[in-house]
Design an enzyme around this catalytic site. Structure first.
Site, PDB file in Angstrom:
ATOM      1  N   LYS A 158     -10.484  -0.625  10.470  1.00  0.00           N
ATOM      2  CA  LYS A 158     -10.574  -1.910   9.752  1.00  0.00           C
ATOM      3  C   LYS A 158     -10.893  -3.041  10.719  1.00  0.00           C
ATOM      4  CE  LYS A 158      -7.668  -0.128   6.271  1.00  0.00           C
ATOM      5  NZ  LYS A 158      -7.984   0.088   4.889  1.00  0.00           N
TER       6      LYS A 158
ATOM      7  N   ASP B  66       2.883  -4.350   8.109  1.00  0.00           N
ATOM      8  CA  ASP B  66       1.643  -3.604   7.939  1.00  0.00           C
ATOM      9  C   ASP B  66       0.504  -4.602   8.114  1.00  0.00           C
ATOM     10  OD1 ASP B  66      -0.621  -2.445   6.976  1.00  0.00           O
ATOM     11  OD2 ASP B  66       0.271  -1.705   5.111  1.00  0.00           O
TER      12      ASP B  66
ATOM     13  N   GLN C 277      -4.811  -5.292   7.116  1.00  0.00           N
ATOM     14  CA  GLN C 277      -5.817  -6.252   6.645  1.00  0.00           C
ATOM     15  C   GLN C 277      -5.756  -7.557   7.408  1.00  0.00           C
ATOM     16  OE1 GLN C 277      -8.098  -5.284   4.733  1.00  0.00           O
ATOM     17  NE2 GLN C 277      -7.220  -3.426   3.864  1.00  0.00           N
TER      18      GLN C 277
ATOM     19  N   HIS D  95       0.865  -1.187   0.000  1.00  0.00           N
ATOM     20  CA  HIS D  95       0.000   0.000   0.000  1.00  0.00           C
ATOM     21  C   HIS D  95       0.903   1.238   0.000  1.00  0.00           C
ATOM     22  CE1 HIS D  95      -2.837   2.896   1.854  1.00  0.00           C
ATOM     23  NE2 HIS D  95      -3.806   2.065   1.515  1.00  0.00           N
TER      24      HIS D  95
ATOM     25  N   CYS E 117      -4.776   2.392  -3.608  1.00  0.00           N
ATOM     26  CA  CYS E 117      -3.554   2.941  -2.993  1.00  0.00           C
ATOM     27  C   CYS E 117      -2.373   2.008  -3.198  1.00  0.00           C
ATOM     28  CB  CYS E 117      -3.738   3.240  -1.509  1.00  0.00           C
ATOM     29  SG  CYS E 117      -4.957   4.505  -1.199  1.00  0.00           S
TER      30      CYS E 117
HETATM   31  N1  PMP Z   1      -1.943  -0.662   4.597  1.00  0.00           N
HETATM   32  C1  PMP Z   1      -2.916  -1.422   4.089  1.00  0.00           C
HETATM   33  C2  PMP Z   1      -2.591  -2.817   3.624  1.00  0.00           C
HETATM   34  C3  PMP Z   1      -4.209  -0.919   3.977  1.00  0.00           C
HETATM   35  O1  PMP Z   1      -5.180  -1.682   3.464  1.00  0.00           O
HETATM   36  C4  PMP Z   1      -4.468   0.404   4.416  1.00  0.00           C
HETATM   37  C5  PMP Z   1      -5.853   1.005   4.295  1.00  0.00           C
HETATM   38  N2  PMP Z   1      -6.430   0.858   3.030  1.00  0.00           N
HETATM   39  C6  PMP Z   1      -3.430   1.139   4.960  1.00  0.00           C
HETATM   40  C7  PMP Z   1      -2.186   0.583   5.033  1.00  0.00           C
HETATM   41  C8  PMP Z   1      -3.633   2.517   5.478  1.00  0.00           C
HETATM   42  O2  PMP Z   1      -4.452   2.514   6.581  1.00  0.00           O
HETATM   43  P1  PMP Z   1      -5.013   3.883   7.198  1.00  0.00           P
HETATM   44  O3  PMP Z   1      -5.476   4.696   6.022  1.00  0.00           O
HETATM   45  O4  PMP Z   1      -6.123   3.436   8.072  1.00  0.00           O
HETATM   46  O5  PMP Z   1      -3.891   4.507   7.917  1.00  0.00           O
END
Ligand code: PMP
Length: 403
Positions: free
Chosen positions: A222, A196, A199, A119, A359
């Site tokens: 999440k 990270d 998910q 991401h 993203c």
């Molecule tokens: N890493 C992953 C794998 C994600 O799916 C997301 C959210 N789509 C993020 C990072 C970023 O999370 P946040 O926007 O809640 O900080």
């Protein structure tokens, strides 16, 4: 008490699911159970007061609740101590904290290793660190079925690699990384591992001791909790060795105009009045998840995913991406139809999926597609949602005249 599993009427516990729609965008953000909404309302209502400062009873009680939530998070992820839990705004802020604070020790020529499916939150902070320090950023490739190629990644860990930063579960393709294997290989080369876990948190039973990583980040929203709150877990000795990244109230021990000394972690990294209702709401979300059991959620989503793969597999025009055994997340493309059109037509049929680059623009390049459509499952989805998705996709094929 052992987790009770998924209740038959669980959908009714989520006010955001009222109305006749199939919500298949939980990887973007999960709907909130009433229990979490109630906890936040109570926190802002009859219980409200600041934390860590007040000498009066209400504030002391609120501080207890706040710190109880920290202990709950620590238990939920198998941390050694609540002091290893730093509250941040989200996974994004957690990664930026590590890149900015721990990253200060990097030297020109040091290397950071990420994977091709990350991401943007797990790419950009490391690029910024690279540009500040003269370090290099290496990118490990993927397997043909869209998982991190762990053999290749491990082979890329060199003597100058200081950090390996990877997603536990891909937000686009759903593949699950073998964190333990990667952590063992990284540690053997003297590198650290940051995971990270955005998910993974809502889908995989977490145990920091067993995973063997050094840092792990989560997003509250999440995990069926509030937005604006997230978790950075770090090994105690690492957090203790890191400088603060933001200055202000609450992160200090003593302040004079000449000199400030800093509080020990986690306070050192939590400048300012914290997101009190976010933390307490996150605690309520963890209670909610634990009463069901993450293993039960994982099994439930896996069953939905297998059925979705089986039924979508019968539509010739749809190409599914990612590994067969993904964790609750399925990306797909359709020959001759832009994912945004898929998303729009599905929406008309009351099916909410995500369409776009998720993203993860570099991953789209690797996959050779401008975007994908993504269905992601949560605790509240059922086989009816799968059928609606498949019927919606059949409608797309009819509208676009693709077979
Ligand atoms: N890493 C992953 C794998 C994600 O799916 C997301 C959210 N789509 C993020 C990072 C970023 O999370 P946040 O926007 O809640 O900080």
């Amino acid at each position: 008490m052992p987790p009770a599993g998924i209740r038959p009427n669980i959908r009714g516990e989520f006010p955001g699911l009222a109305g006749n729609w199939a919500y298949l965008d939980t990887a973007a953000t999960a709907q909130k159970p009433q229990a979490v909404i109630d906890a936040i309302a109570r926190c802002y209502g009859v219980d409200y007061a600041t934390v860590h400062r007040g000498v009066y009873e209400r504030s002391a009680t609120m501080t207890l609740r706040f710190e109880e939530a920290r202990a709950k998070v620590a238990r939920f992820i198998g941390a050694a101590s609540p002091d290893e839990i730093v509250f941040v705004r989200g996974a994004t802020e957690g990664i930026n904290l590590v890149a900015q604070s721990w990253g200060q020790r990097l030297q020109p020529g040091d290397r950071i290793l990420i994977s091709a499916l990350e991401h943007h939150s797990n790419i950009v902070p490391w690029q910024m660190l690279r540009d500040r320090t003269g370090a290099h950023l290496d990118v490990a490739p993927l397997t043909d079925d869209g998982r991190i190629d762990e053999d290749a990644l491990i082979a890329m860990i060199g003597p100058r690699t200081r950090m390996v930063a990877i997603a536990h579960v891909s937000n686009v393709l759903g593949g699950v990384a073998d964190v333990r294997r990667i952590a063992d290989a990284a540690h053997a080369m003297g590198a650290l591992v940051m995971v990270d876990g955005c998910q993974a948190g809502p889908r995989i039973v977490l145990d920091m001791a067993a995973l063997g990583a050094d840092f792990y980040v989560l997003s509250g929203h999440k995990l069926y909790g509030p937005t604006g709150i997230g978790v950075l877990w770090g090994r105690a000795e690492l957090l203790e060795s890191m400088p603060p990244w933001q200055g202000g109230g609450a992160m200090i021990e003593t302040v004079s105009f000449e000199r400030t000394t800093y509080a020990p972690p986690p306070g050192r990294f939590e400048a300012g009045t914290p997101h009190i209702e976010g933390v307490i709401g996150l605690g309520a979300a963890i209670d909610y998840i634990e009463a069901i059991g993450v293993a039960a959620i994982h099994a439930h989503e896996t069953a939905l995913l297998h059925e979705a793969r089986r039924q979508i597999g019968q539509l010739n025009s749809v190409r599914m991406l990612g590994p067969e055994s993904s964790a609750g997340i399925l990306s797909f493309v359709m020959e001759g139809v832009h994912p945004h059109d898929i998303g729009t037509i599905l929406d008309e049929a009351g099916v909410a999926v995500r369409a776009g680059h998720h993203c993860a623009q570099p991953l789209m390049q690797v996959l050779g597609v401008p975007a994908t459509a993504r269905a992601s499952f949560g605790v509240y989805n059922d086989m009816d949602d799968v059928s609606r998705l498949v019927r919606g996709l059949e409608r797309v094929t009819r509208i676009f005249g693709v077979k």
